[in-house]
Design an enzyme around this catalytic site. Structure first.
Site: not given
Length: 263
Positions: A50, A103, A168, A203
Site C-alpha cells: 500500500d 485488490n 474506472y 467501507t
C-alpha cells in the site's frame, strides 16, 4: 428502507491456507484490510502492499500478536520498477508467492469533459496495469512450485453503468478479460486465476465520500438482499477461492453484491 441487523461473519477454516505465502495489494484499508485480517487468522504468511502508511502501519501493529503477523511494505503500484523490486524482495526473503490478491484500486469520480490524456493514463495505471504486472511477477515462482492462485478484483460498477466512473469502469471491465486470458495462459502450470466482483461495500471511504442516506436507501432497494455488503463478506469469498476447496475454479467471475441489479 434500512439495512437489516448485521450478523457477524464467522470465517470457515481452510487448513491448506496455513503457512501459505500471500501478497495482498491495497491491503491497508477497506476491503484489503479485511482480507489481510482474514488470511492472518488462517495462519498464512501475509505481506500487504500500500502507500497509505499511517493506516497500514496501524493494521500491521493491530495484528502483531498473531501467530503469523503480517508485514507491510510500502509500494506505489503505478511505478513498475518498484513493483518488480518488491516482488523480488518478497521471494528472496520469504520464498515464492503462493497466493496473489490484486485488490488495489481507486474509484475517483470524474466528468467526461474533464478527462485528459494524463488522467486516462494515471487512472488505468492505478486500476488495471499493475494487476497484470503483479501476476507476471509471481507467475515464475508459482510455475516452479506446480501451481498457485491469482485473484483479481473487478467491480459491479460497469455491470450497472454507474455515473461519473467511465475510466474506472473501463479498467474494471478489462480486468474480467485479463482474468480469462491469464487463466488460460497459466492454467497448464496449475495456476488458478479468478475475478472477485464486489458490489457496494460499506467501507469508511465509501460512506464518507459517496454514500448519502438517500444513496444508502437506493442501494438497499436495488439489492435482492436488503443488507449492506461489508468488507468481511468479500474476505470470506476470497478465502474460499484461495483455498483448495476451490481447486477446480478458474477463469470465472464471482460476485459478492447481495444481488444488486441496479435501480
Amino acid at each position: 428502507m434500512t439495512a437489516a441487523a448485521r450478523k457477524p461473519v464467522v470465517y470457515a477454516t481452510y487448513p491448506d491456507l496455513a503457512g501459505k505465502r500471500v501478497v495482498i495489494t491495497g491491503g491497508g484499508t477497506g476491503i484489503g484490510a479485511a482480507i489481510v485480517d482474514a488470511f492472518v487468522k488462517q495462519g498464512a504468511h501475509v505481506v500487504f502492499l500500500d502507500i497509505q502508511d499511517e493506516a497500514s502501519k496501524a493494521l500491521e501493529q493491530s495484528l502483531a500478536g498473531a501467530q503469523c503477523p503480517p508485514r507491510y511494505i510500502r509500494c506505489d503500484l503505478t511505478e513498475l520498477e518498484s513493483v518488480g523490486a518488491v516482488f523480488q524482495q518478497i521471494e528472496r526473503e520469504l520464498g515464492p508467492v503462493e497466493v496473489l490478491v490484486n485488490n488495489a484500486a481507486n474509484d475517483n469520480r470524474h466528468q467526461v469533459e474533464d478527462v485528459t490524456a494524463k488522467y486516462w493514463d494515471d487512472s488505468l495505471a492505478v486500476n488495471l496495469r499493475h494487476q497484470f504486472f503483479c501476476a507476471q511477477a509471481v507467475a515464475p515462482g508459482m510455475k516452479a512450485a506446480g501451481g498457485g492462485v491469482i485473484l483479481n478484483f473487478g467491480s459491479i460498477s460497469w455491470h450497472l453503468a454507474l455515473g461519473k466512473l467511465s475510466l474506472y469502469m473501463t479498467a474494471k471491465a478489462a480486468i474480467e478479460g485479463l482474468t480469462r486470458g491469464l487463466a488460460r495462459d497459466l492454467g497448464a502450470d496449475g495456476i488458478r486465476v479468478n475475478c472477485i466482483i464486489p458490489g457496494s461495500i460499506k467501507t469508511p471511504r465509501q460512506m464518507a465520500l459517496w454514500h448519502s442516506p438517500e444513496d444508502e436507501a437506493a442501494i438497499l432497494a436495488a439489492q435482492c438482499l436488503h443488507e449492506r455488503v461489508e468488507p468481511d463478506d468479500v474476505a470470506a469469498l476470497t478465502l474460499f477461492l484461495a483455498s483448495g476447496n476451490a481447486a477446480r475454479c478458474s477463469g470465472r467471475d464471482y460476485f459478492v453484491d447481495a444481488g444488486w441489479y441496479g435501480s
